[in-house]
Design a protein around this motif. Sequence first.
Motif, PDB file in Angstrom:
ATOM      1  N   LYS A 231      11.349  68.265 154.602  1.00  0.00           N
ATOM      2  CA  LYS A 231      12.617  68.966 154.690  1.00  0.00           C
ATOM      3  C   LYS A 231      13.742  67.946 154.575  1.00  0.00           C
ATOM      4  N   GLU A 232      14.835  68.341 153.926  1.00  0.00           N
ATOM      5  CA  GLU A 232      15.976  67.443 153.822  1.00  0.00           C
ATOM      6  C   GLU A 232      16.655  67.373 155.185  1.00  0.00           C
ATOM      7  N   VAL A 233      16.944  66.173 155.611  1.00  0.00           N
ATOM      8  CA  VAL A 233      17.671  66.064 156.875  1.00  0.00           C
ATOM      9  C   VAL A 233      19.091  65.573 156.614  1.00  0.00           C
ATOM     10  N   TYR A 234      19.991  66.108 157.347  1.00  0.00           N
ATOM     11  CA  TYR A 234      21.394  65.739 157.231  1.00  0.00           C
ATOM     12  C   TYR A 234      21.550  64.304 157.705  1.00  0.00           C
ATOM     13  N   ARG A 235      22.324  63.544 156.929  1.00  0.00           N
ATOM     14  CA  ARG A 235      22.495  62.144 157.322  1.00  0.00           C
ATOM     15  C   ARG A 235      23.383  62.069 158.551  1.00  0.00           C
ATOM     16  N   THR A 236      22.748  62.000 159.698  1.00  0.00           N
ATOM     17  CA  THR A 236      23.580  61.860 160.887  1.00  0.00           C
ATOM     18  C   THR A 236      23.035  60.773 161.785  1.00  0.00           C
ATOM     19  N   PRO A 237      23.883  59.870 162.176  1.00  0.00           N
ATOM     20  CA  PRO A 237      23.421  58.799 163.046  1.00  0.00           C
ATOM     21  C   PRO A 237      23.332  59.245 164.496  1.00  0.00           C
ATOM     22  N   ILE A 238      23.780  60.451 164.774  1.00  0.00           N
ATOM     23  CA  ILE A 238      23.754  60.912 166.162  1.00  0.00           C
ATOM     24  C   ILE A 238      22.437  61.615 166.437  1.00  0.00           C
ATOM     25  N   LYS A 239      21.741  61.127 167.420  1.00  0.00           N
ATOM     26  CA  LYS A 239      20.449  61.708 167.740  1.00  0.00           C
ATOM     27  C   LYS A 239      20.636  63.097 168.342  1.00  0.00           C
ATOM     28  N   LYS A 240      19.714  63.959 167.984  1.00  0.00           N
ATOM     29  CA  LYS A 240      19.828  65.336 168.442  1.00  0.00           C
ATOM     30  C   LYS A 240      19.471  65.491 169.919  1.00  0.00           C
TER      31      LYS A 240
ATOM     32  N   ILE B 118      20.170  64.003 172.666  1.00  0.00           N
ATOM     33  CA  ILE B 118      20.976  63.419 173.733  1.00  0.00           C
ATOM     34  C   ILE B 118      21.247  64.475 174.806  1.00  0.00           C
ATOM     35  N   LYS B 119      20.965  64.088 176.046  1.00  0.00           N
ATOM     36  CA  LYS B 119      21.104  65.047 177.144  1.00  0.00           C
ATOM     37  C   LYS B 119      22.568  65.249 177.500  1.00  0.00           C
ATOM     38  N   PRO B 120      22.913  66.452 177.956  1.00  0.00           N
ATOM     39  CA  PRO B 120      24.300  66.682 178.383  1.00  0.00           C
ATOM     40  C   PRO B 120      24.659  65.720 179.517  1.00  0.00           C
ATOM     41  N   TYR B 121      25.863  65.236 179.487  1.00  0.00           N
ATOM     42  CA  TYR B 121      26.316  64.312 180.525  1.00  0.00           C
ATOM     43  C   TYR B 121      27.406  65.018 181.322  1.00  0.00           C
ATOM     44  N   GLU B 122      27.041  65.432 182.523  1.00  0.00           N
ATOM     45  CA  GLU B 122      27.928  66.279 183.312  1.00  0.00           C
ATOM     46  C   GLU B 122      29.170  65.521 183.786  1.00  0.00           C
ATOM     47  N   LYS B 123      30.237  66.272 183.886  1.00  0.00           N
ATOM     48  CA  LYS B 123      31.473  65.709 184.395  1.00  0.00           C
ATOM     49  C   LYS B 123      31.303  65.299 185.862  1.00  0.00           C
ATOM     50  N   LEU B 124      31.878  64.148 186.214  1.00  0.00           N
ATOM     51  CA  LEU B 124      31.742  63.656 187.586  1.00  0.00           C
ATOM     52  C   LEU B 124      33.049  63.862 188.344  1.00  0.00           C
TER      53      LEU B 124
ATOM     54  N   ALA C 122      25.771  49.222 168.177  1.00  0.00           N
ATOM     55  CA  ALA C 122      24.320  49.165 168.320  1.00  0.00           C
ATOM     56  C   ALA C 122      23.938  48.674 169.711  1.00  0.00           C
ATOM     57  N   LEU C 123      24.853  47.962 170.349  1.00  0.00           N
ATOM     58  CA  LEU C 123      24.529  47.386 171.657  1.00  0.00           C
ATOM     59  C   LEU C 123      25.033  48.251 172.808  1.00  0.00           C
ATOM     60  N   THR C 124      25.669  49.340 172.501  1.00  0.00           N
ATOM     61  CA  THR C 124      26.227  50.142 173.580  1.00  0.00           C
ATOM     62  C   THR C 124      25.759  51.594 173.510  1.00  0.00           C
ATOM     63  N   PRO C 125      24.427  51.791 173.395  1.00  0.00           N
ATOM     64  CA  PRO C 125      23.937  53.161 173.273  1.00  0.00           C
ATOM     65  C   PRO C 125      24.305  54.023 174.475  1.00  0.00           C
ATOM     66  N   GLN C 126      24.385  53.398 175.657  1.00  0.00           N
ATOM     67  CA  GLN C 126      24.671  54.219 176.842  1.00  0.00           C
ATOM     68  C   GLN C 126      26.043  54.864 176.764  1.00  0.00           C
ATOM     69  N   THR C 127      27.026  54.098 176.278  1.00  0.00           N
ATOM     70  CA  THR C 127      28.374  54.658 176.156  1.00  0.00           C
ATOM     71  C   THR C 127      28.377  55.816 175.164  1.00  0.00           C
ATOM     72  N   ILE C 128      27.679  55.622 174.054  1.00  0.00           N
ATOM     73  CA  ILE C 128      27.634  56.675 173.044  1.00  0.00           C
ATOM     74  C   ILE C 128      26.971  57.931 173.607  1.00  0.00           C
TER      75      ILE C 128
ATOM     76  N   ARG D 190      26.928  58.927 176.565  1.00  0.00           N
ATOM     77  CA  ARG D 190      27.821  59.629 177.493  1.00  0.00           C
ATOM     78  C   ARG D 190      28.850  60.458 176.726  1.00  0.00           C
ATOM     79  N   PHE D 191      29.411  59.906 175.664  1.00  0.00           N
ATOM     80  CA  PHE D 191      30.412  60.664 174.897  1.00  0.00           C
ATOM     81  C   PHE D 191      29.782  61.841 174.172  1.00  0.00           C
ATOM     82  N   VAL D 192      28.641  61.583 173.507  1.00  0.00           N
ATOM     83  CA  VAL D 192      27.989  62.680 172.796  1.00  0.00           C
ATOM     84  C   VAL D 192      27.452  63.683 173.806  1.00  0.00           C
ATOM     85  N   GLY D 193      26.935  63.173 174.930  1.00  0.00           N
ATOM     86  CA  GLY D 193      26.406  64.045 175.975  1.00  0.00           C
ATOM     87  C   GLY D 193      27.470  64.960 176.558  1.00  0.00           C
ATOM     88  N   ARG D 194      28.703  64.525 176.525  1.00  0.00           N
ATOM     89  CA  ARG D 194      29.759  65.382 177.073  1.00  0.00           C
ATOM     90  C   ARG D 194      30.439  66.221 176.007  1.00  0.00           C
TER      91      ARG D 194
END
Length: 826
Positions: free
Chosen positions: A261-270, A272-278, A340-346, A348-352
């Motif tokens: 199947k053709e996959v959309y070129r996206t660097p964002i992993k599908k 990623i868990k929701p990151y709840e507001k604190l 590439a070195l800051t996956p956790q920050t990404i 969190r943003f994508v998760g929210r």
Amino acid sequence: MNKKYAQVVIDNKASSTDKPYTYLIDSNMLDSVEEGMRVLVPFGRGNKVIKGIVINVQEDYEKKYQLKKIIDIIDDKPLISKDLIDLSIWMSKEYLSPYIDALQTVLPPGDFKEVKTNIILKELDSKVYVDLNPLEKNIVDLIKEKGGKIELEFLKGLIKNKVTNKVIRELEKKGIIETSLEIQTSIEKKYEKFAFIKDSSISYEEMLNIIGKRSYKQLEIAKYLWTRDEISIKELMTRTDSSLSTIKALERKGIIGIFEKEVYRTPIKKDIKPYEKLQLSLEQRYCVDTILESINNGEKNNKFLIHGVTGSGKTEIYLQLVEEMIKRGKETIVLVPEIALTPQTIHRFVGRFGDNVALLHSKLSFGERFDQWRKVKEGKVKIVVGARSAIFAPFTNLGLIIIDEEHESTYKSSMNPKYDTIEVAEKRCEQLGAFLVQGSATPSIESYYRSRKGDTKLLNLKKRVKDKKLPEVKIVDMREELKLGNKSIFSKELYEAIDENLKVGNQTILFLNRRGYSTFVSCRQCGYVVKCSECSISMTYHLGDNKLKCHYCGLAINPPKICPVCRSKYIKYFGIGTEKVEEFTRKFFPKAVVKRMDMDTTSRKGSHESILNKMKDEKIDILIGTQMVAKGLDFKNVTLVGIIAADTSLNLPDFRSSERTFQLITQVAGRAGRGDLEGKVVVQTYNPDHYSIQYAKDHDYLAFYNKEILLRKEFNYPPFVNLISIVIYGEDNMHVGMITRKIYNLLIENIEDSGLKDLKDSIVGPFPAPLEKIKKNYRYQIIIKSKDEYMEQLKQVIEWVCILNRNKIDLTGVKFNIDINPNSIL
Ligand code: ADP
Ligand code: ZN
Ligand code: ZN
């Protein structure tokens, strides 16, 4: 006589002139040409028709004769906005960069000439259709004929009418059509294999029966798939920790089907868990409120520096600011040092914010990058997270720019235009009325100085969230260890701390800022040190592939068995790198799970993330690494951090070496004790009394700053002056040296002529650069220190002498590398 003139930039690297060309705009095109649009123009003697981009439209032009005319306008709307064009012009002047390079940073990723516009028919109410004029009807019919989508250039070829662009724009305004950009890349469409449960009528029990009780792994996979429609094989393998052959076995049993199947070129992993507001802490709340208040009041002072200790929850502040911007219909650019070195920050943003986030950075393929860029351009997202180049994200309603870890050296570009991202961010904020928020636990001396002066507003976060303590830092004097007969890379203190930490089941991070096994190789008889044949750098021994490597040019050679100079056999390996730390760690702590994370172990795509995931899941006891382990990592169970040698950055002959050392120790130490357990840090050093080590031990940024700023003042370094480094290089050492001398004299002459007498004594050099030779090129350096008020004139002089070569000296065989306020003068 309403003739107008357009300045057009042509992407013609071969051309020696780095200037836009002026063209005449025909009267019938007058109201369709705008800055930022692409045009077709005749170029050169043969009047070859090529594509260019309009950067300026003007009423008048001094030399009206002999101007060629624009042949056609390619775009119906500007490809890039006026403010980004202005920004590129500004950068080219500010950083003495060729204009074409500056323009490249604001153009869409890839080759701007390859960008295509698709026109898509949206809705077609017959009542609306009846009211269209004949040309509009013609266009609509043609699009319909082509199945609702047509390429603009193709359409124009069919219609052959100069006003097509204008009509298209009208139709878009009326909501009848929409346009979308696309880029032709050499990259093929991406396909991936997917798996699904083949027979949908089969029952769960039947399925398990067919697989058979003993095929545990197959059962596991089937159970996993049962509740899903389809999943990529790659993901299935990681989710179930299974191999391709097991999945194939299931296919043979007829349980699952596999298809492409053709996959959309996206660097964002599908996944990623929701990151709840604190719920914000008081300090965080105050910080957010202060910034929002300024934004709401549209205050003039639109710049903030958040100085927050490690683990004080800066990211949550950014996230909530972004949320507020979205509420106001505004867009945000979030910059991180190296994506590439800051996956956790990404995460969190994508998760929210999910689909509202685009990622922009240079590690993506052109296709991926273009897709992300287009999302921004077409208003599909409100947030961009990216490395420094994301500062050029083509938002039109930008409200906020966030620069996380603002002290990081990656924010300064080392290629033309050699821009400082913070300065560019300020410029964009000024252009668009946006706000700037910088954040760091260890702000750069320059940034902190500016907040002290009141150029930016300083906000402090003095405590870690939930009142967690900063880790206790122990300094170990390695000279004393030697005296006590300990020649190992671990001091007694560090060894025991690791041992203890393993026993209680917590995780450890060991940091050393040098990769490889031994950092240099030398002959004990004559003192010869193996250096790279292309660079004046000693080579590092890598045990993994048994090679000596140059960390500058990548050259790898077999280690010599006898000395090439005196033929002795006494070749010795000195100095420690991460590979050796790994070896010794495994030897001393055989039961521990040890992983190393540096450039050598993370070159494969995804390997970096995989190590971090294992670390998060607590499958690693001891993580050894270079800078990679120092940045932004947030692991709850890390309670011990060991710094193997704090002196590596301290001994560099650079005015920033103390600052870098303080930052590194503070940042690495900041990885410890972020969870419920208290953290401990052991710093091994040969300079235990050095102020950057002492103040890092006390977590005392302010004391460090106060000391450092005095030294900068005394020795006349930034932020009190600007530094300009001019490196002249070429393969013929004598020749380069001679040219450098000439250039130096010309600089002095021109500086005197320009009345910049004060500067005469601020020119240091010329001298061989600290790295005398890199990649076969010999390098000479001239350094100029200048106050702000002389900068404009001084840059002018440098442009005359080094770039335009007004004195017409023969510059064959030499090149220039001019850097304004470089990261380091090495
Ligand atoms: P740093 O300031 O070092 O960038 P982070 O933003 O990584 O710190 O935050 C440190 C940890 O604290 C993270 O795990 C984050 O989820 C958590 N955190 C941040 N703010 C809060 C809060 N208000 N309440 C609870 N936990 C928080
Ligand atoms: Zn020798
Ligand atoms: Zn080299």
